[in-house]
Design a protein around this motif. Sequence first.
Motif, PDB file in Angstrom:
ATOM      1  N   CYS A  31       0.808  -1.227   0.020  1.00 53.75           N
ATOM      2  CA  CYS A  31      -0.106  -0.172  -0.113  1.00 53.75           C
ATOM      3  C   CYS A  31       0.867   1.165   0.039  1.00 53.75           C
ATOM      4  O   CYS A  31       1.883   1.194   0.726  1.00 53.75           O
ATOM      5  CB  CYS A  31      -0.784  -0.007   1.118  1.00 53.75           C
ATOM      6  SG  CYS A  31      -2.138   1.397   1.301  1.00 53.75           S
ATOM      7  N   ARG A  32       0.509   2.203  -1.023  1.00 46.86           N
ATOM      8  CA  ARG A  32       1.257   3.481  -0.919  1.00 46.86           C
ATOM      9  C   ARG A  32       0.248   4.678  -1.164  1.00 46.86           C
ATOM     10  O   ARG A  32      -0.981   4.490  -1.654  1.00 46.86           O
ATOM     11  CB  ARG A  32       2.344   3.486  -1.983  1.00 46.86           C
ATOM     12  CG  ARG A  32       2.001   3.574  -3.346  1.00 46.86           C
ATOM     13  CD  ARG A  32       1.430   2.373  -3.919  1.00 46.86           C
ATOM     14  NE  ARG A  32       2.391   1.434  -4.202  1.00 46.86           N
ATOM     15  CZ  ARG A  32       2.146   0.142  -4.189  1.00 46.86           C
ATOM     16  NH1 ARG A  32       1.003  -0.481  -3.974  1.00 46.86           N
ATOM     17  NH2 ARG A  32       3.168  -0.801  -4.363  1.00 46.86           N
ATOM     18  N   SER A  33       0.714   5.930  -0.889  1.00 47.91           N
ATOM     19  CA  SER A  33      -0.222   6.988  -1.272  1.00 47.91           C
ATOM     20  C   SER A  33       0.249   7.545  -2.487  1.00 47.91           C
ATOM     21  O   SER A  33       1.545   7.568  -2.913  1.00 47.91           O
ATOM     22  CB  SER A  33       0.002   8.011  -0.218  1.00 47.91           C
ATOM     23  OG  SER A  33      -0.421   7.861   1.165  1.00 47.91           O
ATOM     24  N   VAL A  34      -0.531   7.871  -3.315  1.00 44.91           N
ATOM     25  CA  VAL A  34      -0.419   8.415  -4.595  1.00 44.91           C
ATOM     26  C   VAL A  34      -1.252   9.573  -4.930  1.00 44.91           C
ATOM     27  O   VAL A  34      -2.129   9.717  -3.942  1.00 44.91           O
ATOM     28  CB  VAL A  34      -0.702   7.401  -5.878  1.00 44.91           C
ATOM     29  CG1 VAL A  34       0.204   6.085  -5.946  1.00 44.91           C
ATOM     30  CG2 VAL A  34      -2.079   7.266  -5.954  1.00 44.91           C
ATOM     31  N   VAL A  35      -1.032  10.408  -5.890  1.00 45.26           N
ATOM     32  CA  VAL A  35      -1.829  11.665  -6.084  1.00 45.26           C
ATOM     33  C   VAL A  35      -2.670  11.688  -7.193  1.00 45.26           C
ATOM     34  O   VAL A  35      -2.303  11.007  -8.298  1.00 45.26           O
ATOM     35  CB  VAL A  35      -0.958  13.226  -6.526  1.00 45.26           C
ATOM     36  CG1 VAL A  35      -1.524  14.165  -6.636  1.00 45.26           C
ATOM     37  CG2 VAL A  35       0.348  13.217  -5.166  1.00 45.26           C
ATOM     38  N   PHE A  36      -4.031  11.831  -6.757  1.00 44.92           N
ATOM     39  CA  PHE A  36      -5.004  11.689  -7.610  1.00 44.92           C
ATOM     40  C   PHE A  36      -5.069  13.149  -8.574  1.00 44.92           C
ATOM     41  O   PHE A  36      -4.696  14.174  -8.413  1.00 44.92           O
ATOM     42  CB  PHE A  36      -6.784  11.754  -7.132  1.00 44.92           C
ATOM     43  CG  PHE A  36      -7.638  11.873  -7.994  1.00 44.92           C
ATOM     44  CD1 PHE A  36      -8.253  10.758  -8.813  1.00 44.92           C
ATOM     45  CD2 PHE A  36      -8.495  12.857  -7.981  1.00 44.92           C
ATOM     46  CE1 PHE A  36      -9.123  11.118  -9.693  1.00 44.92           C
ATOM     47  CE2 PHE A  36      -9.409  13.119  -8.838  1.00 44.92           C
ATOM     48  CZ  PHE A  36      -9.805  12.118  -9.742  1.00 44.92           C
ATOM     49  N   ARG A  37      -4.947  12.617 -10.210  1.00 43.49           N
ATOM     50  CA  ARG A  37      -4.839  13.865 -10.850  1.00 43.49           C
ATOM     51  C   ARG A  37      -6.168  14.059 -11.667  1.00 43.49           C
ATOM     52  O   ARG A  37      -6.172  15.092 -12.482  1.00 43.49           O
ATOM     53  CB  ARG A  37      -3.739  13.543 -12.035  1.00 43.49           C
ATOM     54  CG  ARG A  37      -2.242  13.491 -11.442  1.00 43.49           C
ATOM     55  CD  ARG A  37      -1.819  14.781 -10.613  1.00 43.49           C
ATOM     56  NE  ARG A  37      -0.643  14.610 -10.232  1.00 43.49           N
ATOM     57  CZ  ARG A  37       0.015  15.529  -9.381  1.00 43.49           C
ATOM     58  NH1 ARG A  37      -0.557  16.692  -9.197  1.00 43.49           N
ATOM     59  NH2 ARG A  37       1.299  15.373  -9.243  1.00 43.49           N
ATOM     60  N   GLY A  38      -7.266  13.529 -11.467  1.00 41.66           N
ATOM     61  CA  GLY A  38      -8.545  13.740 -12.047  1.00 41.66           C
ATOM     62  C   GLY A  38      -8.991  12.536 -12.975  1.00 41.66           C
ATOM     63  O   GLY A  38      -8.453  11.579 -12.884  1.00 41.66           O
ATOM     64  N   PHE A  39     -10.125  12.650 -13.359  1.00 39.76           N
ATOM     65  CA  PHE A  39     -10.875  11.599 -14.284  1.00 39.76           C
ATOM     66  C   PHE A  39     -10.655  11.825 -15.715  1.00 39.76           C
ATOM     67  O   PHE A  39     -10.620  12.985 -16.119  1.00 39.76           O
ATOM     68  CB  PHE A  39     -12.438  11.667 -13.691  1.00 39.76           C
ATOM     69  CG  PHE A  39     -12.890  11.277 -12.494  1.00 39.76           C
ATOM     70  CD1 PHE A  39     -12.697   9.960 -12.266  1.00 39.76           C
ATOM     71  CD2 PHE A  39     -12.944  12.025 -11.799  1.00 39.76           C
ATOM     72  CE1 PHE A  39     -12.976   9.600 -10.777  1.00 39.76           C
ATOM     73  CE2 PHE A  39     -13.551  11.812 -10.471  1.00 39.76           C
ATOM     74  CZ  PHE A  39     -13.381  10.520  -9.851  1.00 39.76           C
ATOM     75  N   GLN A  40     -10.585  10.700 -16.342  1.00 44.71           N
ATOM     76  CA  GLN A  40     -10.136  10.829 -17.947  1.00 44.71           C
ATOM     77  C   GLN A  40     -11.245   9.814 -18.404  1.00 44.71           C
ATOM     78  O   GLN A  40     -11.188   8.576 -17.920  1.00 44.71           O
ATOM     79  CB  GLN A  40      -8.717  10.409 -17.862  1.00 44.71           C
ATOM     80  CG  GLN A  40      -8.327  10.221 -19.275  1.00 44.71           C
ATOM     81  CD  GLN A  40      -6.769   9.955 -19.310  1.00 44.71           C
ATOM     82  OE1 GLN A  40      -6.016  10.648 -18.241  1.00 44.71           O
ATOM     83  NE2 GLN A  40      -6.066   9.185 -20.168  1.00 44.71           N
TER      84      GLN A  40
END
Length: 122
Positions: free
Chosen positions: A58-67
């Motif tokens: 498990c790790r944190s990632v940055v959500f950049r939007g829906f595509q």
Amino acid sequence: SDVSSSPGGSTQWQQQQPPASGWWKSNIDISIAKSRKVRGGNFVQLSTVDPITNEPRCRSVVFRGFQPMDSGTQNQQHITMRMITDLRSEKVKELTTFPDRNTAELLWWFQKSSEQYRIRGN
């Protein structure tokens, strides 16, 4: 894909193969709007399984939007959640080593509205 949401930590919904215009996308959009100014509100936790050891990661990632995503079928709109990562990262290996076992789960907590979303897919 499976989507479940726990607003206030008490109620859960589940939906198989949700369309892009489904309730879950509308709810997430509202949660995003409420939490837009919360620092770290676009951080989500992404869980995968190590293909060799079968251990969870498990790790944190940055959500950049829906595509939008081509579904290959007419009259069906699909979307994908966009995150950016380095192709050399372990998460990429964990999702591509065995394509038949490339399921991941994303956990997104919205502090402002006390909502949690779990999204699973491949």
